[in-house]
Structure formats: structure tokens, C-alpha cells
Design an enzyme around this catalytic site. Structure first.
Site, PDB file in Angstrom:
ATOM      1  N   ASP A 186       0.908  -1.190   0.048  1.00 51.07           N
ATOM      2  CA  ASP A 186       0.019  -0.205  -0.090  1.00 51.07           C
ATOM      3  C   ASP A 186       0.927   1.570   0.007  1.00 51.07           C
ATOM      4  O   ASP A 186       1.806   1.339   0.584  1.00 51.07           O
ATOM      5  CB  ASP A 186      -0.787  -0.204   1.341  1.00 51.07           C
ATOM      6  CG  ASP A 186      -1.729  -1.200   1.540  1.00 51.07           C
ATOM      7  OD1 ASP A 186      -2.257  -1.849   0.555  1.00 51.07           O
ATOM      8  OD2 ASP A 186      -1.866  -1.569   2.582  1.00 51.07           O
ATOM      9  N   ASP A 209      -1.526  -2.531  -4.436  1.00 52.99           N
ATOM     10  CA  ASP A 209      -2.741  -2.845  -3.414  1.00 52.99           C
ATOM     11  C   ASP A 209      -3.390  -1.638  -3.037  1.00 52.99           C
ATOM     12  O   ASP A 209      -3.774  -0.827  -3.897  1.00 52.99           O
ATOM     13  CB  ASP A 209      -2.021  -3.489  -2.403  1.00 52.99           C
ATOM     14  CG  ASP A 209      -3.099  -4.563  -1.642  1.00 52.99           C
ATOM     15  OD1 ASP A 209      -4.166  -4.762  -2.190  1.00 52.99           O
ATOM     16  OD2 ASP A 209      -3.183  -4.625  -0.260  1.00 52.99           O
ATOM     17  N   ASP A 230      -4.374   1.672   3.492  1.00 48.96           N
ATOM     18  CA  ASP A 230      -5.077   0.920   4.289  1.00 48.96           C
ATOM     19  C   ASP A 230      -4.902   1.156   5.633  1.00 48.96           C
ATOM     20  O   ASP A 230      -3.877   1.512   6.225  1.00 48.96           O
ATOM     21  CB  ASP A 230      -4.814  -0.570   3.696  1.00 48.96           C
ATOM     22  CG  ASP A 230      -5.332  -0.897   2.342  1.00 48.96           C
ATOM     23  OD1 ASP A 230      -5.979   0.008   1.650  1.00 48.96           O
ATOM     24  OD2 ASP A 230      -4.982  -1.978   1.884  1.00 48.96           O
ATOM     25  N   ARG A 235     -13.539   0.716  -3.093  1.00 49.83           N
ATOM     26  CA  ARG A 235     -13.002   1.122  -1.837  1.00 49.83           C
ATOM     27  C   ARG A 235     -12.679   2.364  -1.397  1.00 49.83           C
ATOM     28  O   ARG A 235     -11.279   3.056  -1.461  1.00 49.83           O
ATOM     29  CB  ARG A 235     -11.791  -0.074  -1.430  1.00 49.83           C
ATOM     30  CG  ARG A 235     -12.018  -1.396  -1.368  1.00 49.83           C
ATOM     31  CD  ARG A 235     -10.685  -2.191  -1.170  1.00 49.83           C
ATOM     32  NE  ARG A 235     -11.040  -3.456  -1.305  1.00 49.83           N
ATOM     33  CZ  ARG A 235     -10.137  -4.592  -1.209  1.00 49.83           C
ATOM     34  NH1 ARG A 235      -8.704  -4.149  -0.807  1.00 49.83           N
ATOM     35  NH2 ARG A 235     -10.321  -5.783  -1.333  1.00 49.83           N
TER      36      ARG A 235
END
Ligand code: CA
Length: 430
Positions: A208, A247, A251, A303
Site C-alpha cells: 500500500d 494494493d 489501508d 474501496r
């Protein structure tokens, strides 16, 4: 006369629009304002503001940044990034590419031949090529994973500070500020094939742009996060799946709590922000409290965010789905025990993305939404979700069990949309 008036007006406008750094203001010692979201809860968030002069660093390359980060120590420190830092570099500052990390005989062609589902089946990859992939990945991780410890402020100097190829990881640390930084392309040289993901299998990437894991009191502000340099849509397809290289952008998992993300820009990416990564991780209950305000989510597939367990206040954000977004999935993801309180957000989409496509629920039960604008018109996302949801999704109720108390002034969605378009992202602190 009119020309002169316009000239004077433009001059004034120019003055107002000069970034703070260009005006000579040092943002390094700024702290999160009182009341500004969940990160203001309790002790608040001051980052490295208590640093002594010996722990204020200006860095221009990976080696300097690594020294300043001090292995993720909790010594109060302010780190200013000047110019562009490439994490994929050796100790002499020379660029490293994927071939430089490959070891143990790893070759993508061999990996693809070894684990082709038509011959390998659906077992997890194992054997020489997977072992070589792991060894190669460890060599890349050693360069690009950068731990950020407690009591740290990491800021970009001026309007053009870039950190590329890195994954900033705030692991089990408290009191961190990351601001005014363009963080791009946390590119994984060695994605792993996961045959049992989502029916078709999928490529899983490791990094991330920012990963908060067990992190508390974190303020991310005026940061730009994107795949700039290596868009995943340009990557090939292997085993009938996009060979993803990235990714999350940001996060927030594993008991992280008390986070404010403001005036940041999330762009050109698939999975932007995951808050809570497992339904089984019930220790996340009561944590994952996050405020997202005045952020731009532009050309993001999904997301923005997807939430489990957390009380997440999502207000005054700007969502833009471009006309050519044929892989768009959803914006707000309502997952297990999530309590999203969404107000006054603006969504702009092309005709093939409807209001019913903005919310997706997996095992979620509630969503508060109010003041939502959809292509300029007020909509009730909850009513639309419940009216048009697919058979696999439950109806959502409006009662998420909490009302946000920590927030700045909440603007109308329309005013916020325009303010965010002008002011979100790196290089735009006023
Ligand atoms: Ca992740």
C-alpha cells in the site's frame, strides 16, 4: 480601467493561491487542529512537533530518508522531503528495477508456466518458482518498505515533493502526521498468484502507498496517492486476470484507530482505501475510527472506502468517475459491523454509472447518508440502495448507532466539491 481592475484582482488571487511553503511558512511543526476528526480524540495528534533541532531533517534521497526515519523509532522527529525520492534505489542512489531484485532463478515466464491453472490446478503455488518469487520479493521489500515510528511528522518541502515506489508503514505506532506529499506507485515486482480468490483466482500484491497497522492518532493531510508511473490498466492479463501491481493507496487495519484523512487526493487506482481487512478480526470492534473529509477520489475503481467494524465519518468528499471508467465497481463499501456516517458528499459519474452503483454492501447492516449530491442533484443513497440492490445484498438501515462529534465546519456538498477540486492534494496547503 477595467483591464487594470482585472489585473489587480488577478494579482490578489495569485497572492492568495501561493502555497504555504512558498510563502516561507514552516508546516513541519503544525499539529492537527482541535476537533478535526477522530485523530483529534484524546491526546490529539502532534506528530514530531516536539522534536529538538537535532531531529529536524531535510532529506533528498532514500538513504537520507531511511536514516531520518531511524528504523521507526519513537523519538520526536520532523522529516522534510525535498524533490523526488525513489525508494527503488541502492545505497549509492542508483535505481533498481525488478530484474535487479530477482533471485533464485525467478523468471515470470517460468512462474506462469509452473502455476498455470490448466496444469497446476487450484492449489496454492509452491515449489522452486514460488520460493524464488518470495526470495525476490523480500529483496524488494527490504528497499521499499519504510517504517514510520511514533511522534513523527513527514512532510513534503514546497509544492513538488514526491515519494515514489515506497510503502510507508505505520506499525503499532502512535502520533504520526504525513502531509503535503505526492506518494506514488508502490509497485510490486513480484505479485503472487492466489488461485482461490473470488472464484477465478487473482493476483495479490503486497504494498500500500501508506499502510496503518495497529496505528493510532494519525493525520494524513494534503497527500496525493496514485499509481502514477505504472497504471494497472496497462498491465497484461495472466490466467485471465489483470496482473495487478498495486494494493491499497491507504489501508487502515489491525486495530488501527483515531485517524483523520483530510484534503487528500486518491487517483488512478483500483482499491483505494480498506478500513478493516477481515470479518474474522473481531478485535477491531470499537476501533478503526476514521474521519475522511475534503478528499478527492478520482478514477478509483473501488474501496473509497470499504469499511468493517469502524465508526467512519465521511463528509465533504468529492468523487469523480471518468467517462472511460469501464471497470468502475463502487465507492462506499459497507461491510461487517461497519458504521459509516456519510454526509454532504458529491459524486460525478458518466451515464453508465448510476446512483445505485455508489454503495455496495457485503454483510453490512446500516449506513447513514445525508446531503448527497449525484451529478448535481440531491439523492438518498440509502433509499436507492434498498430499492435497487441485488438479491445478494441485505437492505441497510439508517441507524449506525453514533453521531460524529469531532469535525470541522461541514459545507454543502456543492461547495465542498468545488473547494476540494481546488485545494485537495499535495502542494496545495494554504
Ligand atoms: Ca493492503
Amino acid at each position: 480601467m477595467r483591464v487594470r481592475l482585472i489585473a489587480v484582482s488577478l494579482g490578489l488571487l495569485g497572492l492568495l493561491c501561493v502555497p504555504a511553503e512558498a510563502q516561507g511558512r514552516d508546516i513541519g511543526r503544525d499539529t492537527l487542529p482541535a476537533g478535526d476528526g477522530w485523530a483529534a480524540h484524546g491526546t490529539g495528534t502532534t506528530g514530531g512537533a516536539a522534536a529538538d533541532d537535532a531531529h529536524v531533517h531535510t532529506v533528498t534521497d532514500r538513504a537520507g530518508l531511511v536514516r531520518a526515519l531511524d528504523g521507526g523509532s519513537d523519538t520526536p522527529k520532523i522529516i522534510k522531503i525535498a524533490g523526488t525520492i525513489d525508494a527503488n534505489t541502492d545505497d549509492d542512489g542508483d535505481h533498481l528495477d525488478c530484474a535487479d531484485y530477482a533471485t533464485g532463478g525467478y523468471r515470470l515466464e517460468k512462474y506462469l508456466a509452473a502455476y498455470d491453472p490448466r496444469t497446476w490446478g487450484s492449489a496454492r503455488p509452491s515449489g522452486p518458482q514460488e520460493e524464488a518469487r518470495q526470495a525476490s520479493a523480500a529483496r524488494q521489500a527490504e528497499r521499499i518498505v519504510l517504517p514510520v515510528g511514533s511522534n513523527t511528522t513527514l512532510v513534503g518541502l514546497g509544492a513538488k515533493a514526491v515519494l515514489k515506489g515506497a510503502s510507508l508503514q505505520v506499525r503499532n505506532a502512535d502520533n504520526v502526521i504525513i502531509r503535503n506529499l505526492d506518494i506514488r506507485d508502490a509497485y510490486d515486482c513480484f505479485p503472487v498468484w492466489q488461485p482461490n480468490t473470488g472464484g477465478l483466482g487473482d493476483w495479490k500484491t503486497a504494498y500500500d502507498g501508506i499502510w496503518l497497522t495497529g496505528a493510532t492518532h494519525v493525520w494524513v493531510d494534503h497527500v496525493t496517492l496514485s499509481d502514477t508511473g505504472h497504471p494497472d490498466e496497462k498491465e497484461p492479463t495472466y490466467f485471465a486476470r489483470n496482473y495487478l501491481r498495486h494494493d491499497g493507496l491507504l489501508d487502515i487495519t489491525n486495530g488501527s484507530d483515531l485517524v483523520t484523512v483530510s484534503w487528500s487526493r486518491f487517483a488512478d487506482h483500483d482499491k483505494a482505501m480498506l478500513i478493516g481487512n477481515s470479518d474474522a478480526l473481531t478485535s477491531d470492534r470499537g476501533k478503526l475510527r476514521v474521519t475522511l473529509h475534503h478528499n478527492a477520489f478520482e478514477s478509483v475503481v473501488q474501496r473509497a472506502p470499504r469499511v468493517r467494524f469502524g465508526q467512519v465519518h465521511v463528509y465533504n468528499n468529492r468523487y469523480v468517475v471518468p467517462p472511460d471508467a469501464h471497470d468502475y465497481r463502487y465507492c462506499l463499501g459497507v461491510s461487517t459491523e461497519s458504521a459509516i456516517y456519510a454526509e454532504n458528499n458529491a459524486f460525478t459519474t458518466p451515464g453508465h454509472v448510476e446512483a445505485a452503483d455508489l454503495v455496495k454492501s457485503w454483510n453490512g447492516s446500516a449506513l447513514h447518508q445525508s446531503g448527497t449530491l449525484f451529478n448535481g442533484y440531491p439523492v438518498d443513497l440509502l433509499a436507492i440502495h434498498n430499492a435497487y440492490n441485488s438479491g445478494s445484498e441485505r437492505d441497510l438501515t439508517a441507524d449506525v448507532g453514533w453521531t460524529p462529534a469531532l469535525h470541522t465546519t461541514i459545507d454543502s456538498a456543492d461547495a465542498a466539491d468545488r473547494a476540494v477540486a481546488r485545494g485537495a492534494g499535495a502542494g496545495r496547503i494554504r
